[in-house]
Scaffold this motif. Structure first.
Motif, PDB file in Angstrom:
ATOM      1  N   ASN A  76       0.771  -1.208  -0.020  1.00  0.00           N
ATOM      2  CA  ASN A  76       0.041   0.044   0.005  1.00  0.00           C
ATOM      3  C   ASN A  76       0.900   1.227  -0.070  1.00  0.00           C
ATOM      4  OD1 ASN A  76      -1.700   2.147   0.538  1.00  0.00           O
ATOM      5  ND2 ASN A  76      -2.712   1.056   2.382  1.00  0.00           N
ATOM      6  N   PHE A  86       0.358   4.418   0.269  1.00  0.00           N
ATOM      7  CA  PHE A  86      -0.186   5.494   1.286  1.00  0.00           C
ATOM      8  C   PHE A  86       0.358   5.037   2.588  1.00  0.00           C
ATOM      9  CE2 PHE A  86      -3.430   5.969  -1.920  1.00  0.00           C
ATOM     10  CZ  PHE A  86      -3.050   7.379  -2.351  1.00  0.00           C
ATOM     11  N   LYS A  87       0.364   3.629   2.957  1.00  0.00           N
ATOM     12  CA  LYS A  87       0.871   3.112   4.438  1.00  0.00           C
ATOM     13  C   LYS A  87       2.358   3.390   4.054  1.00  0.00           C
ATOM     14  CE  LYS A  87       0.991  -0.838   7.017  1.00  0.00           C
ATOM     15  NZ  LYS A  87       0.563  -2.357   7.141  1.00  0.00           N
ATOM     16  N   MET A 143       3.171   6.972   5.062  1.00  0.00           N
ATOM     17  CA  MET A 143       2.789   7.221   6.351  1.00  0.00           C
ATOM     18  C   MET A 143       3.960   6.872   7.116  1.00  0.00           C
ATOM     19  SD  MET A 143       0.429   9.126   6.693  1.00  0.00           S
ATOM     20  CE  MET A 143       0.159   8.974   8.563  1.00  0.00           C
ATOM     21  N   TYR A 169      13.325  10.771  18.188  1.00  0.00           N
ATOM     22  CA  TYR A 169      13.929   9.967  17.577  1.00  0.00           C
ATOM     23  C   TYR A 169      14.031  10.018  16.068  1.00  0.00           C
ATOM     24  CZ  TYR A 169      16.068   5.193  16.357  1.00  0.00           C
ATOM     25  OH  TYR A 169      16.668   4.200  15.797  1.00  0.00           O
ATOM     26  N   GLU A 195      13.185   3.452   7.698  1.00  0.00           N
ATOM     27  CA  GLU A 195      12.187   3.083   8.634  1.00  0.00           C
ATOM     28  C   GLU A 195      11.417   2.020   7.742  1.00  0.00           C
ATOM     29  OE1 GLU A 195      10.833   3.838  11.731  1.00  0.00           O
ATOM     30  OE2 GLU A 195      13.146   4.113  11.998  1.00  0.00           O
ATOM     31  N   SER A 220      12.372   0.245   5.429  1.00  0.00           N
ATOM     32  CA  SER A 220      12.939  -1.173   5.179  1.00  0.00           C
ATOM     33  C   SER A 220      12.459  -1.937   6.512  1.00  0.00           C
ATOM     34  CB  SER A 220      14.227  -1.264   4.723  1.00  0.00           C
ATOM     35  OG  SER A 220      15.102  -0.527   5.693  1.00  0.00           O
ATOM     36  N   LEU A 221      12.515  -1.027   7.555  1.00  0.00           N
ATOM     37  CA  LEU A 221      12.408  -1.999   8.904  1.00  0.00           C
ATOM     38  C   LEU A 221      11.037  -2.522   8.941  1.00  0.00           C
ATOM     39  CD1 LEU A 221      14.326   0.437  11.443  1.00  0.00           C
ATOM     40  CD2 LEU A 221      14.994  -2.060  10.843  1.00  0.00           C
ATOM     41  N   TRP A 222      10.169  -1.558   8.777  1.00  0.00           N
ATOM     42  CA  TRP A 222       8.564  -1.901   8.939  1.00  0.00           C
ATOM     43  C   TRP A 222       7.969  -2.358   8.005  1.00  0.00           C
ATOM     44  CZ3 TRP A 222       9.560  -2.547  13.732  1.00  0.00           C
ATOM     45  CH2 TRP A 222      10.269  -1.469  14.256  1.00  0.00           C
ATOM     46  N   LEU A 250      -8.955  10.392  -0.035  1.00  0.00           N
ATOM     47  CA  LEU A 250      -7.646  10.413   0.323  1.00  0.00           C
ATOM     48  C   LEU A 250      -7.186  10.665   1.735  1.00  0.00           C
ATOM     49  CD1 LEU A 250      -4.865  10.389  -1.379  1.00  0.00           C
ATOM     50  CD2 LEU A 250      -4.876  13.056  -0.802  1.00  0.00           C
ATOM     51  N   SER A 253      -7.817   7.369   3.568  1.00  0.00           N
ATOM     52  CA  SER A 253      -7.121   6.048   3.439  1.00  0.00           C
ATOM     53  C   SER A 253      -5.779   6.575   4.353  1.00  0.00           C
ATOM     54  CB  SER A 253      -6.577   5.946   2.105  1.00  0.00           C
ATOM     55  OG  SER A 253      -6.615   7.210   1.407  1.00  0.00           O
ATOM     56  N   PHE A 254      -5.413   7.964   4.305  1.00  0.00           N
ATOM     57  CA  PHE A 254      -4.316   8.562   5.295  1.00  0.00           C
ATOM     58  C   PHE A 254      -4.519   7.999   6.802  1.00  0.00           C
ATOM     59  CE2 PHE A 254      -2.535  11.582   2.112  1.00  0.00           C
ATOM     60  CZ  PHE A 254      -1.269  11.190   2.417  1.00  0.00           C
ATOM     61  N   ALA A 273      -4.320   4.342   7.093  1.00  0.00           N
ATOM     62  CA  ALA A 273      -2.933   3.792   6.966  1.00  0.00           C
ATOM     63  C   ALA A 273      -2.552   4.114   8.463  1.00  0.00           C
ATOM     64  CB  ALA A 273      -2.031   4.519   5.787  1.00  0.00           C
ATOM     65  N   ALA A 274      -2.450   5.271   8.824  1.00  0.00           N
ATOM     66  CA  ALA A 274      -1.991   5.776  10.182  1.00  0.00           C
ATOM     67  C   ALA A 274      -2.364   4.936  11.266  1.00  0.00           C
ATOM     68  CB  ALA A 274      -2.325   7.118  10.619  1.00  0.00           C
ATOM     69  N   SER A 317      -3.699   1.663  11.009  1.00  0.00           N
ATOM     70  CA  SER A 317      -2.861   0.264  10.824  1.00  0.00           C
ATOM     71  C   SER A 317      -1.613   0.233  11.175  1.00  0.00           C
ATOM     72  CB  SER A 317      -3.133  -0.175   9.464  1.00  0.00           C
ATOM     73  OG  SER A 317      -2.460   0.788   8.579  1.00  0.00           O
ATOM     74  N   LEU A 318      -1.003   1.427  11.004  1.00  0.00           N
ATOM     75  CA  LEU A 318       0.455   1.566  11.207  1.00  0.00           C
ATOM     76  C   LEU A 318       0.591   1.661  12.979  1.00  0.00           C
ATOM     77  CD1 LEU A 318       3.074   2.049   9.844  1.00  0.00           C
ATOM     78  CD2 LEU A 318       2.874   4.411  10.892  1.00  0.00           C
ATOM     79  N   THR A 355       0.244  -2.176  14.079  1.00  0.00           N
ATOM     80  CA  THR A 355       1.468  -2.863  13.926  1.00  0.00           C
ATOM     81  C   THR A 355       2.539  -2.531  14.764  1.00  0.00           C
ATOM     82  OG1 THR A 355       2.009  -1.324  12.124  1.00  0.00           O
ATOM     83  CG2 THR A 355       1.335  -3.803  11.448  1.00  0.00           C
ATOM     84  N   LEU A 382      10.459  -9.242  13.669  1.00  0.00           N
ATOM     85  CA  LEU A 382      10.896  -8.288  12.779  1.00  0.00           C
ATOM     86  C   LEU A 382      12.380  -8.458  12.292  1.00  0.00           C
ATOM     87  CD1 LEU A 382      10.205  -5.444  15.628  1.00  0.00           C
ATOM     88  CD2 LEU A 382       8.889  -5.883  13.453  1.00  0.00           C
ATOM     89  N   GLU A 383      12.400  -7.916  10.894  1.00  0.00           N
ATOM     90  CA  GLU A 383      13.609  -8.132  10.321  1.00  0.00           C
ATOM     91  C   GLU A 383      14.243  -6.946   9.539  1.00  0.00           C
ATOM     92  OE1 GLU A 383      13.714 -10.706   6.774  1.00  0.00           O
ATOM     93  OE2 GLU A 383      11.581 -10.656   6.828  1.00  0.00           O
ATOM     94  N   VAL A 384      15.533  -6.827   9.405  1.00  0.00           N
ATOM     95  CA  VAL A 384      16.034  -5.807   8.243  1.00  0.00           C
ATOM     96  C   VAL A 384      17.341  -6.544   7.630  1.00  0.00           C
ATOM     97  CG1 VAL A 384      17.203  -4.670  10.076  1.00  0.00           C
ATOM     98  CG2 VAL A 384      16.483  -3.509   8.017  1.00  0.00           C
ATOM     99  N   ARG A 414      16.989   0.863  16.694  1.00  0.00           N
ATOM    100  CA  ARG A 414      15.525   1.141  16.435  1.00  0.00           C
ATOM    101  C   ARG A 414      14.876  -0.021  16.993  1.00  0.00           C
ATOM    102  NH1 ARG A 414      11.874   3.396  16.624  1.00  0.00           N
ATOM    103  NH2 ARG A 414      10.573   3.970  14.743  1.00  0.00           N
ATOM    104  N   PHE A 415      15.439  -1.536  16.719  1.00  0.00           N
ATOM    105  CA  PHE A 415      14.530  -2.518  17.211  1.00  0.00           C
ATOM    106  C   PHE A 415      14.657  -2.435  18.673  1.00  0.00           C
ATOM    107  CE2 PHE A 415      15.769  -5.142  13.180  1.00  0.00           C
ATOM    108  CZ  PHE A 415      14.380  -4.750  12.647  1.00  0.00           C
ATOM    109  N   GLU A 425      14.454   0.315  20.718  1.00  0.00           N
ATOM    110  CA  GLU A 425      13.606   1.130  21.137  1.00  0.00           C
ATOM    111  C   GLU A 425      12.356   0.844  20.734  1.00  0.00           C
ATOM    112  OE1 GLU A 425      14.147   5.682  21.294  1.00  0.00           O
ATOM    113  OE2 GLU A 425      15.541   4.134  21.340  1.00  0.00           O
ATOM    114  N   THR A 426      11.870   0.069  19.884  1.00  0.00           N
ATOM    115  CA  THR A 426      10.555  -0.605  19.810  1.00  0.00           C
ATOM    116  C   THR A 426      10.226  -1.569  20.938  1.00  0.00           C
ATOM    117  OG1 THR A 426      11.474  -0.949  17.446  1.00  0.00           O
ATOM    118  CG2 THR A 426       9.142  -0.818  17.747  1.00  0.00           C
TER     119      THR A 426
END
Lengths: 368, 331
Positions: free
Chosen positions: A35, A37-38, A41, A52, A321, A323-325, B3, B6-7, B10-11, B13-14, B17, B59-61, B75-76, B78-79
């Protein structure tokens, strides 16, 4: 009227360029089933959603201000300095040598260490730009070719030093020993805490940010309020006319390139001294090349460079970010960053020409 | 309006997660990438196995540059991810720097080393596994010359080479071991073309078995060895299937087991040192349908006998990293 208004040049065109780049990136993300838009965001939230995120965004921004200013100075003298990457790397070597080998008794406080590091970084960076500059001025070897080649030489030299002489004994990693604690620069967390502002402790943005901002002012004054700046600009506009006016091309080419190299080299106080606190391979992370896009987008004006650097800081931090999430592969994030560079830097004229024609046509209609 | 919707969606759902991310394990793959068919991929397989068995997510990177290591760790942490698993020796310094800032998070370093109290150091005994495949190489070799191709020239890879050479000499004291490193920068982990060239060079010197301990570079070694009609030995993951019938065996480094166990332990993981040696089944050699015809019963018996001796302590394989030297091989 045969030109478009200033606001369109400095604001509308970069905005349109960005818009196209983002729409295309969005399509690419959509095409792999994510997505867009996601994703956007995630990038915005990751870059600006917390202190941070800000800390990392400003850290990258600081890098890009230095390299962007460096490229813009060379641009003003009509030279394309592609060597920012190598100059920043070698500047890092200078900073590293200053931090590692100047006895700490001479550096009782970080401010003094910073002065030493700045001098060393600037000299090393300028020195790395001197050879291509000399070859251009005296031998006519094109500076684009030589600076690119010098990037490779810089990478190889750093590789050699970090595997051999400068490597920490017994360690597996190709990196130098950590710098002494006194050379560690205060981060924004430490700087803002006395003012009662709480800033993320782990973000790398540091006092170098303010040096970068000061550099913007210095470069503005140098280019617009000094005799040397006038000579550089005159030479860049018309080399033949400037020779007629008694300006030495050799001097301008060498001085402009060395200034450019010195400012690239200063980037290392942010990356090497402020963040990594030791010499590592690839500490520049492509900032030398991003500097070209930053200078182009910022129209070679220090204030424009500052804004463009912030945008690319956002792209870098938002990209990492992402690539992390998300499941978006790392290669695609490079594609997105590349699209922005392509549209803002390389394909600038694609948008500029039609928009310019539109404005001129509109102006003509009004006149008639 | 749509629009905006969906913003906001998205926020939201973010945010969701991000909330769910708490206390998940995280894994950081090094520059080779998680699909390197070798070291990193072994870690990925371990993580996937855990995810499949427990239905959990992690989580992976994949790192893009050296400079990102610290950022990914922070980052990891911190989360709230716990534990944070890192792949590769290069994480030693970044972990030592980041770990003290997050005392409640346990960091796991595979191949790296850190003295911080909240770090689990997973140390593999690659020299023991390499010894076993060295024995097999010497037995299978007709020319009496065997090759070793390493990735980046670091003490860890020399440890592989030294154990291998000892194993070769144990079977055939007159054998020649040719050792080459692909390079001295991290690019050496991912240069299959150069791996192929080195293989050809070793073949011209008489080698008829090559052992690759070189990450992605090893794919070129295995390919060239198969094309030139000699046998090769894979590393880290079971690489026998890459060139069926042409790979003598693979030195298994059970990174997948280490990652799987770390994820299974979750937040209760114990910091300290975890030695993954032959006794702990951390290293070994691969035997499957692809190389069954290449490994004779006598060969297997000899190797298994040596393995038993190593486990019982009767036989000690020299560890290059213990004194930075190798009695049987010069670099």
């Amino acid at each position: 009227m045969d030109k478009m208004p200033k606001w369109a040049d400095v604001a509308l065109i970069p905005f349109l360029n960005l818009l196209i780049a983002f729409v295309l990136s969005g399509l690419v993300i959509f095409a792999i089933g994510e997505n867009p838009f996601k994703a956007l965001m995630t990038m915005i939230d990751g870059a600006f959603g917390s202190t941070y995120g800000w800390g990392y965004t400003l850290y990258y921004t600081t890098n890009f201000i230095f390299t962007g200013l460096a490229v813009s100075i060379a641009f003003k003298a009509a030279m394309f300095n592609i060597g920012g990457e190598g100059q920043a790397m070698i500047g890092g070597l200078g900073v590293g040598i200053a931090c590692l080998f100047i006895p700490t008794v001479l550096m009782p406080h970080w401010t003094i260490a910073l002065v030493f590091a700045m001098i060393a970084g600037a000299i090393f960076g300028a020195g790395w730009a001197l050879i291509p500059a000399y070859l251009q001025a005296k031998r006519g070897s094109h500076v684009v070719i030589t600076t690119i080649m010098f990037n490779f030489i810089a990478t190889a030299l750093m590789g050699y030093l970090l595997i051999g002489p400068l490597k920490l004994k017994g360690a597996q990693e190709s990196a130098s020993a950590s710098f002494p604690d006194v050379t560690n620069l205060p981060t924004l967390h430490e700087l803002l805490a006395p003012l009662g502002i709480s800033f993320s402790k782990s973000a790398p943005a540091n006092v170098s940010l303010f040096i970068a901002l000061a550099m913007c002012v210095v470069v503005y004054l140098l280019m617009n309020r000094s005799r040397l700046g006038y000579e550089i600009r005159a030479f860049g506009e018309s080399p033949t006319a400037s020779v007629y006016a008694g300006i030495s091309p050799t001097k301008i080419i060498i001085v402009a390139m060395m200034l450019s190299g010195a400012i690239s080299g200063l980037m290392a106080i942010n990356a090497t001294m402020g963040q990594h606190e030791r010499l590592i391979l690839n500490a520049v992370e492509g900032a030398g090349f991003i500097g070209i896009a930053v200078a182009l987008m910022g129209r070679n004006h220090p204030f424009g460079v500052l804004l463009a650097a912030l945008l690319f800081g956002f792209l870098y931090q938002g990209g990492s970010e992402l690539s992390l999430w998300s499941k978006i592969p790392r290669e695609l994030i490079v594609v997105i960053q590349g699209l922005v560079i392509l549209f803002t830097g390389a394909l600038d004229n694609m948008v500029r020409m039609p928009v310019e024609r539109m404005f001129i046509a509109a102006a003509k209609r009004k006149d008639a | 309006m749509t629009l905006m919707k969906s913003f906001l969606g998205a926020a939201a759902s973010l945010a969701l997660t991000a909330g769910a991310a708490l206390a998940e394990p995280a894994i950081i793959f090094d520059l080779g990438g998680k699909f390197d068919k070798s070291f990193n991929e072994a870690g990925f397989n371990g993580a996937e196995k855990w995810a499949k068995e427990t239905g959990g997510s992690y989580l992976e990177v994949e790192l893009q540059s050296e400079a990102q290591r610290e950022q990914a760790l922070r980052r990891f942490a911190e989360t709230g991810a716990n534990p944070v698993i890192t792949m590769g020796f290069a994480m030693s310094t970044p972990i030592s720097e980041v770990a003290p800032d997050y005392p409640d998070t346990t960091f796991v370093t595979i191949d790296g080393w850190s003295d911080a109290p909240n770090v689990l150091n997973v140390a593999f005994s690659e020299h023991e596994g390499s010894y076993l495949v060295g024995m097999m190489a010497a037995t299978a070799s007709k020319s009496g010359t065997v090759g070793f191709i390493g990735g980046m020239d670091i003490p860890l890879i020399r440890k592989f080479a030294c154990g291998y050479a000892e194993g070769v000499k144990a079977v055939n004291p007159d054998a020649t071991v040719i050792a080459n490193m692909t390079g001295t920068t991290p690019a050496a982990w991912n240069d299959p073309v150069k791996g192929g060239e080195l293989t050809k060079a070793q073949i011209s010197q008489g080698a008829d078995i090559v052992y690759a301990a070189a990450g992605g570079t090893g794919l070129g070694v295995l390919q060239t060895a198969a094309d030139e009609g000699i046998l090769s030995i894979g590393v880290d993951s079971n690489q026998n299937h890459l060139q069926p019938g042409k790979v003598l065996t693979s030195m298994l480094k059970r990174v997948d087991v280490a990652v799987y166990e770390a994820m299974k332990a979750g937040a209760d993981i114990k910091p300290g040192v975890q030695v993954m040696n032959l006794a702990a089944d951390g290293v070994g050699y691969a035997l499957d349908e692809h190389n069954a015809a290449l490994v004779s019963d006598e060969m297997k018996a000899a190797v298994d006998a040596a393995a038993a001796k190593i486990i019982s302590g009767e036989l000690v394989v020299h560890d290059y990293m213990s004194d930075d030297s190798c009695p049987v091989l010069d670099f």
